[in-house]
Write an enzyme that holds these catalytic residues in place. Structure first.
Site, PDB file in Angstrom:
ATOM      1  N   THR A   1       4.893 -20.223  -1.654  1.00 30.65           N
ATOM      2  CA  THR A   1       5.451 -19.050  -2.333  1.00 30.65           C
ATOM      3  C   THR A   1       6.812 -19.412  -2.919  1.00 30.65           C
ATOM      4  OG1 THR A   1       4.324 -17.671  -0.746  1.00 30.65           O
ATOM      5  CG2 THR A   1       6.095 -16.629  -1.999  1.00 30.65           C
ATOM      6  N   CYS A  34       6.480 -14.768   6.300  1.00 32.66           N
ATOM      7  CA  CYS A  34       6.315 -14.431   4.878  1.00 32.66           C
ATOM      8  C   CYS A  34       6.964 -13.123   4.431  1.00 32.66           C
ATOM      9  CB  CYS A  34       4.836 -14.373   4.538  1.00 32.66           C
ATOM     10  SG  CYS A  34       4.066 -15.987   4.660  1.00 32.66           S
ATOM     11  N   LEU A  57      -3.243 -16.040   2.463  1.00 37.71           N
ATOM     12  CA  LEU A  57      -3.824 -15.982   3.807  1.00 37.71           C
ATOM     13  C   LEU A  57      -2.876 -15.396   4.849  1.00 37.71           C
ATOM     14  CD1 LEU A  57      -2.497 -18.510   5.567  1.00 37.71           C
ATOM     15  CD2 LEU A  57      -4.030 -19.826   4.108  1.00 37.71           C
TER      16      LEU A  57
HETATM   17  C1  UDX Z   1       1.374 -11.868   5.403  1.00 38.17           C
HETATM   18  C2  UDX Z   1       0.436 -11.316   4.313  1.00 38.17           C
HETATM   19  O1  UDX Z   1      -0.445 -10.358   4.893  1.00 38.17           O
HETATM   20  C3  UDX Z   1      -0.362 -12.455   3.682  1.00 38.17           C
HETATM   21  O2  UDX Z   1      -1.162 -11.947   2.619  1.00 38.17           O
HETATM   22  C4  UDX Z   1       0.625 -13.475   3.142  1.00 38.17           C
HETATM   23  O3  UDX Z   1      -0.042 -14.564   2.548  1.00 38.17           O
HETATM   24  C5  UDX Z   1       1.540 -13.965   4.248  1.00 38.17           C
HETATM   25  O4  UDX Z   1       2.212 -12.848   4.840  1.00 38.17           O
HETATM   26  P1  UDX Z   1       1.123 -12.695   7.930  1.00 38.17           P
HETATM   27  O5  UDX Z   1       2.588 -12.962   7.875  1.00 38.17           O
HETATM   28  O6  UDX Z   1       0.222 -13.711   8.528  1.00 38.17           O
HETATM   29  O7  UDX Z   1       0.566 -12.412   6.450  1.00 38.17           O
HETATM   30  O8  UDX Z   1       0.942 -11.360   8.783  1.00 38.17           O
HETATM   31  P2  UDX Z   1       0.427  -9.869   8.546  1.00 38.17           P
HETATM   32  O9  UDX Z   1      -0.853  -9.703   9.228  1.00 38.17           O
HETATM   33  O10 UDX Z   1       0.499  -9.486   7.116  1.00 38.17           O
HETATM   34  O11 UDX Z   1       1.539  -9.065   9.357  1.00 38.17           O
HETATM   35  C6  UDX Z   1       2.922  -9.176   9.005  1.00 38.17           C
HETATM   36  C7  UDX Z   1       3.777  -8.333   9.923  1.00 38.17           C
HETATM   37  O12 UDX Z   1       3.612  -6.955   9.627  1.00 38.17           O
HETATM   38  C8  UDX Z   1       3.472  -8.485  11.409  1.00 38.17           C
HETATM   39  O13 UDX Z   1       4.694  -8.511  12.116  1.00 38.17           O
HETATM   40  C9  UDX Z   1       2.674  -7.244  11.737  1.00 38.17           C
HETATM   41  O14 UDX Z   1       2.775  -6.860  13.092  1.00 38.17           O
HETATM   42  C10 UDX Z   1       3.358  -6.233  10.828  1.00 38.17           C
HETATM   43  N1  UDX Z   1       2.509  -5.083  10.490  1.00 38.17           N
HETATM   44  C11 UDX Z   1       1.344  -5.261   9.796  1.00 38.17           C
HETATM   45  C12 UDX Z   1       2.912  -3.806  10.864  1.00 38.17           C
HETATM   46  O15 UDX Z   1       3.972  -3.614  11.473  1.00 38.17           O
HETATM   47  N2  UDX Z   1       2.132  -2.743  10.507  1.00 38.17           N
HETATM   48  C13 UDX Z   1       0.978  -2.888   9.812  1.00 38.17           C
HETATM   49  O16 UDX Z   1       0.325  -1.865   9.523  1.00 38.17           O
HETATM   50  C14 UDX Z   1       0.552  -4.183   9.441  1.00 38.17           C
END
Ligand code: UDX
Length: 457
Positions: free
Chosen positions: A134, A272, A166
């Site tokens: 990114t 991310c 991802l």
């Molecule tokens: C994220 C994006 O989803 C992905 O598309 C990108 O490529 C990389 O960043 P990731 O960091 O693996 O992926 O985690 P993700 O499942 O998106 O969760 C991110 C954070 O948000 C976590 O701390 C999760 O607990 C939090 N979250 C997620 C919430 O607090 N509430 C939600 O409803 C969803």
């Protein structure tokens, strides 16, 4: 041959692909592309990481990835090397190196520049370099200039953007089932070459390089804004005596809003969302814009973490000398990754305020030496005045409240991620506070204004 590989859709054109960097994005992309039928060579500069990979171990926790990589290596479709000369025969090289945040919010692009320089200087024929990491819009243009400066004069190196979307702990699934493949290139020929790495039925958006780069920032920023919005609604619900679970479910049922990323909690973390939010703000600032919504999402996220501390203090008072057990260190379930995890901030603040911290996590190691980490949650909560659940691990939803109560000294449980059965816990004498539960009250001050307006007709 294992069916996992054979069952995958096939790429349009088997190609020799180089992948620089064996982190989440690099390993997943390498395994995914090899499973699609390509021959993939992963170039990893870190000798320890490389040795691990050659032993068949992975430096990251990712379901299914180690098994698939093992199978692909045995099938002769994937290998690891430290030699950049391995890119010699490849027509496409993916750059999947880290872009960690700098203190000013911009990402540090030095690893990317150095990988591009190395790749270009080892190219023996025309080459397409694909930026998967990114990066701020404009980076591909800059990387192309760097490549021109490093490649032989008779070799054309074109740079394109193909951001990866991802999620950790679902990386392989996400790679193989993309909502969209975004390809940003300055020439149609280059865009087509990258598009043809993937099966014809996958949805592909072809665009220019800066738009492709911005799509990744815009998508992650929107997810961050959505979570922060959910956290603000949840706080409002608490004050109004409303049920945030129902309010957010009812909101997300509108397909224009959508149900995902509306779960309140201790704030988002990981490698991310926070980084891309800062990156987006920095990009906007550079062109004279304020990025008001991204800024608000960032500030709400800091406040969401702080609310966990406030809730702890609300139930056990001054934290000085108190024992707090933290359940969950990773930024989300299914990973050992603690980068920018809300637990880090919560632990730092409560330790600073004098609390003694014990912790447990199914996968993540201890945050630092000042906290005691236990494998067994019941060991972690022994003698605790309060328990704070900060990661929605299934292991925590299955905890026995009787046993928890008998191990603890106090009765306070802060379930910041909504995983436990609140009624069962309260029936055992535990005092549970969540992030989303208000205290319904017939004569809450909130009804005074509506009452006055109703009566004053
Ligand atoms: C994220 C994006 O989803 C992905 O598309 C990108 O490529 C990389 O960043 P990731 O960091 O693996 O992926 O985690 P993700 O499942 O998106 O969760 C991110 C954070 O948000 C976590 O701390 C999760 O607990 C939090 N979250 C997620 C919430 O607090 N509430 C939600 O409803 C969803």
């Amino acid at each position: 041959m294992d069916t996992w590989i054979e069952d995958r859709p096939r790429a349009q054109q088997p190609t020799l692909v180089g992948v620089v960097g064996a982190g989440y994005v690099g390993l997943t992309s390498a395994a995914g592309l090899a499973a699609l039928g390509h021959r993939v060579r992963v170039i990893e500069a870190d000798p320890d990481r490389l040795a691990m990979l050659e032993r068949g171990e992975l430096p990251i926790v990712e379901p299914g990835l180690a098994e698939l990589i093992d199978e692909l290596r045995r099938a002769g479709r994937l290998d690891f090397t430290s030699a950049m000369s391995a890119v010699g025969g490849a027509s496409v090289v993916l750059l999947c190196v880290g872009t960690p945040p700098r203190s000013d919010g911009d990402p540090d692009l030095r690893q990317l520049a150095s990988a591009a320089r190395d790749v270009a200087s080892h190219a023996t024929a025309d080459l397409v370099v694909v930026v998967k990491s990114t990066v701020p819009p404009g980076t591909c243009d800059a990387i192309e200039l760097i490549c021109h400066g490093s490649a032989r004069e008779d070799i054309a190196v074109r740079v394109a953007s193909n951001p990866e979307f991802l999620r950790e702990s679902r990386a392989l699934w996400d790679f193989m089932h993309p909502d969209r493949v975004v390809v940003g290139a300055a020439e149609r020929r280059v865009a087509t070459l990258i598009r043809d790495l993937y099966p014809a039925e996958w949805p592909v958006l072809l665009t220019d390089r800066r738009s492709a780069e911005l799509i990744k920032y815009a998508a992650n920023t929107f997810l961050a804004i959505k979570i922060s919005y959910a956290n603000e609604i949840a706080a409002l619900c608490e004050h109004l005596g409303a049920d945030a679970g129902d309010v957010l479910e009812g909101t997300g049922l509108d397909p224009r809003v959508g149900p995902q990323f509306l779960k309140p909690g201790p704030g988002f973390g990981g490698s991310c969302l926070g980084k891309d939010l800062s990156g987006m703000i920095a990009v906007a600032n550079r062109v004279g814009l304020e990025a008001q919504l991204p800024r608000a999402a960032q500030s709400v996220n800091g406040w969401a973490r702080m609310r966990v501390v406030e809730k702890l203090e609300g139930v056990i008072g001054d934290l000085e000398g108190k024992h707090v057990a933290i359940l969950g260190l990773a930024f989300k379930p299914g990973t050992d990754d603690i980068r920018d995890s809300p637990a880090l901030d919560v632990i730092a603040i409560i330790t600073e305020r004098g609390a003694r911290v014990t912790a447990t996590d199914p996968l993540a190691a201890a945050v630092d030496a000042s906290i005691e980490r236990f494998d067994d949650p019941y060991d972690a909560v022994r003698g605790a005045d309060a328990v704070a659940i900060l990661t929605a691990c299934p292991e925590f939803s299955g905890l026995d409240p009787h046993r928890l109560r008998s191990e603890m000294h106090g009765t306070a449980v802060i379930d910041a991620v909504g995983v436990i059965d609140v009624d069962a816990f309260e029936a055992c004498g535990l005092d549970v506070a969540g992030i989303d539960r208000g205290t319904p009250c017939a004569f809450h001050p909130v009804i005074l204004s509506p009452l006055r307006w109703t009566l004053s007709g």
